[in-house]
Write a protein that holds these residues in place. Sequence first.
Motif, short mmCIF file in Angstrom:
data_model
loop_
_atom_site.label_atom_id
_atom_site.label_comp_id
_atom_site.label_asym_id
_atom_site.label_seq_id
_atom_site.Cartn_x
_atom_site.Cartn_y
_atom_site.Cartn_z
N LEU A 312 0.81 -1.22 0.00
CA LEU A 312 0.00 0.00 0.00
C LEU A 312 0.84 1.27 0.00
O LEU A 312 0.32 2.36 -0.20
N GLY A 313 2.13 1.11 0.25
CA GLY A 313 3.02 2.27 0.21
C GLY A 313 3.09 3.06 1.49
O GLY A 313 3.52 4.22 1.51
N TRP A 314 2.69 2.45 2.60
CA TRP A 314 2.76 3.14 3.90
C TRP A 314 4.18 3.06 4.44
O TRP A 314 4.87 2.05 4.29
N LYS A 315 4.60 4.13 5.07
CA LYS A 315 5.91 4.19 5.73
C LYS A 315 5.74 4.66 7.17
O LYS A 315 4.94 5.56 7.43
N VAL A 316 6.49 4.05 8.07
CA VAL A 316 6.42 4.47 9.47
C VAL A 316 6.97 5.88 9.59
O VAL A 316 8.05 6.20 9.07
N ARG A 317 6.21 6.74 10.26
CA ARG A 317 6.64 8.12 10.44
C ARG A 317 7.82 8.20 11.41
O ARG A 317 7.84 7.48 12.42
N PRO A 318 8.79 9.03 11.13
CA PRO A 318 9.82 9.31 12.14
C PRO A 318 9.15 9.87 13.40
O PRO A 318 8.16 10.59 13.32
N PHE A 319 9.69 9.53 14.54
CA PHE A 319 9.08 9.95 15.81
C PHE A 319 8.92 11.47 15.88
O PHE A 319 7.92 11.98 16.39
N SER A 320 9.86 12.18 15.34
CA SER A 320 9.81 13.65 15.41
C SER A 320 8.65 14.24 14.61
O SER A 320 8.18 15.34 14.89
N GLN A 321 8.16 13.46 13.59
CA GLN A 321 7.07 13.97 12.76
C GLN A 321 5.69 13.57 13.26
O GLN A 321 4.68 14.13 12.82
N ILE A 322 5.65 12.63 14.19
CA ILE A 322 4.36 12.16 14.69
C ILE A 322 3.56 13.30 15.29
O ILE A 322 2.35 13.42 15.09
N ILE A 399 -14.26 1.19 24.83
CA ILE A 399 -14.47 2.19 23.79
C ILE A 399 -13.23 3.06 23.63
O ILE A 399 -12.76 3.33 22.52
N ALA A 400 -12.66 3.50 24.76
CA ALA A 400 -11.48 4.37 24.72
C ALA A 400 -10.29 3.66 24.07
O ALA A 400 -9.58 4.24 23.24
N VAL A 401 -10.05 2.40 24.44
CA VAL A 401 -8.93 1.64 23.88
C VAL A 401 -9.13 1.42 22.38
O VAL A 401 -8.18 1.52 21.59
N SER A 402 -10.38 1.14 21.97
CA SER A 402 -10.67 0.92 20.55
C SER A 402 -10.40 2.18 19.73
O SER A 402 -9.77 2.12 18.67
N VAL A 403 -10.87 3.32 20.23
CA VAL A 403 -10.66 4.59 19.52
C VAL A 403 -9.18 4.94 19.51
O VAL A 403 -8.62 5.39 18.50
N LEU A 404 -8.51 4.71 20.64
CA LEU A 404 -7.09 5.01 20.74
C LEU A 404 -6.28 4.17 19.75
O LEU A 404 -5.31 4.67 19.15
N MET A 405 -6.68 2.91 19.55
CA MET A 405 -5.98 2.06 18.60
C MET A 405 -6.00 2.68 17.20
O MET A 405 -4.97 2.73 16.51
N LEU A 406 -7.16 3.16 16.76
CA LEU A 406 -7.27 3.77 15.44
C LEU A 406 -6.53 5.11 15.38
O LEU A 406 -5.99 5.48 14.34
N ALA A 407 -6.51 5.83 16.50
CA ALA A 407 -5.77 7.08 16.54
C ALA A 407 -4.27 6.81 16.39
O ALA A 407 -3.56 7.52 15.67
N VAL A 408 -3.78 5.76 17.07
CA VAL A 408 -2.35 5.41 16.97
C VAL A 408 -2.02 5.00 15.54
O VAL A 408 -0.97 5.40 14.99
N LEU A 409 -2.88 4.20 14.92
CA LEU A 409 -2.65 3.81 13.52
C LEU A 409 -2.64 5.03 12.61
O LEU A 409 -1.89 5.07 11.62
N SER A 410 -3.44 6.02 12.93
CA SER A 410 -3.51 7.23 12.11
C SER A 410 -2.20 8.00 12.12
O SER A 410 -1.76 8.51 11.09
N VAL A 411 -1.57 8.07 13.28
CA VAL A 411 -0.35 8.88 13.39
C VAL A 411 0.91 8.07 13.11
O VAL A 411 1.98 8.65 12.89
N LEU A 412 0.79 6.75 13.10
CA LEU A 412 1.98 5.91 12.99
C LEU A 412 2.59 5.91 11.61
O LEU A 412 3.81 5.81 11.46
#
Length: 495
Positions: A312-322, A399-412
Amino acid sequence: MNKKEAKNSPGRKFIIAILVLAGIRVFIFNAAFPIGNNVDEPAHLDLVCKYAEGRIPEKGIESYDRRTLELLIIYAGPEYFSGAVSASDILPLWKYPDVEKTEDFQNRLDSYLGEINHETGSFPVYYLCAGQCSNWGKFIGLNKGDLIYFLRFLNIPVFIAMVWIAYLTGKLLFPDNNFLQKGLPIMVAFFPQDSFYSITNDALSPLLFSLSFFMLMKILFEEKSLSFYFFTAAVIAVTFLNKITNITMLALLGLVIILKFRQIITERKLKENILRLFVLLGVSIIPLCLWMIRNYIVLGDITGDAAKIDFLGWKVRPFSQIWHHPIFSLSGLMFFLTELTKTFWRGEFVWHLKRISSNFFDLLYVISTGVFLLVSLVFLFRNKQKRQRTVFQLSFVLIAVSVLMLAVLSVLYDYGKCWYPSQEHPYFTSGRLIVTALVPFLILYLNGLEKLLTALKLRFNPLILVVFWVAAITISEIILTWKVFASPYNWFHLG
């Protein structure tokens, strides 16, 4: 109450009626939508076909099987992806005799050969079950088109079972609250999430998650046998092995073990119960660990998704850019939460490249979710019943953990040229990935509604509001999908 009275009790008649209505509703929508929707149904169908033949993928990513492509060319409806030109004017290929032997068909097939199935590394449970059902369908003589819809129709008993589990959960957790006991199965039965209308592992996860939740609540609040702990752990293990996003169940499992451990320490029953807790943890986790080890040996990574991410062409973001991700702004966070709420309720299907949605109902979904969950949170701290307070707390955590999981995937990840998520909208807002927590979510949602009506001193049965709400949702769903029912590619026109 004797058996005859129980059989004729209002509660029994109520749940039977809800189960029948739920089954009819899911059957109609599964039959109405053509095969090949935009939420990766072709990829899931291909995996079902592979597993039906006993072929568990041994590469990080594989191409579609030739036989799957033949089925998709003949039976898949083009309306999901067609634009200005109406695909409903095109005669489905299954109407033509011996179409597979034509030169045009072979040319189309050759053009698709080698196309990549990015879901190859998915966890196995759904595909094993659906693959076996596919073999049963072949055994009883179903033709190719009916066989594909037969796989779709597996969602009917799965959905009915989930409604039943919701009913049992309400009775277990709220024995003195008629509203939650009845409101919970009603809301589940008419919940408009379209992942229940597709060949996909997303359709099975909510049932497995709901059953795990129900059994863990019984362990937390009742004295259960070692065998019950074992079977609960087995259900949790199957839940984990159905889809990797079900890993959020770990939060509930860990909290229940901690709370149960504190309870048995307080009651001085450690000796009798410590083995049960070890069984619960071990049997839940070991199969997942073994599958991840298998993935690492065979596919090169524990999740099986590394090849998919690379494709899919995804790349892990450098920590500084998160920290530059827009989700960390108020506007970005609100966009993420509102879009996630919309898709959590109604799903992600498109028709002629346009989202099947209503701006009005999307707004109602967002407002009612925000208001009722907030009210439920406020009254959580005022709840004097320890058992109910614990249930609400655990539901909020899920609910919080589920939403947080998608938030982490969004920024990762940096999503590159991928169309979803994208550089312009780098958010994971697929509510189907967390609709597994539907029952805990609806517990909080309905509790918020009830508490709000009580606070406003509105003295009428809140079930009336729930019935009107689900009726409005269902009518809206029918109106929005009315064009779908006329598609010449759906099951109603198959024959």
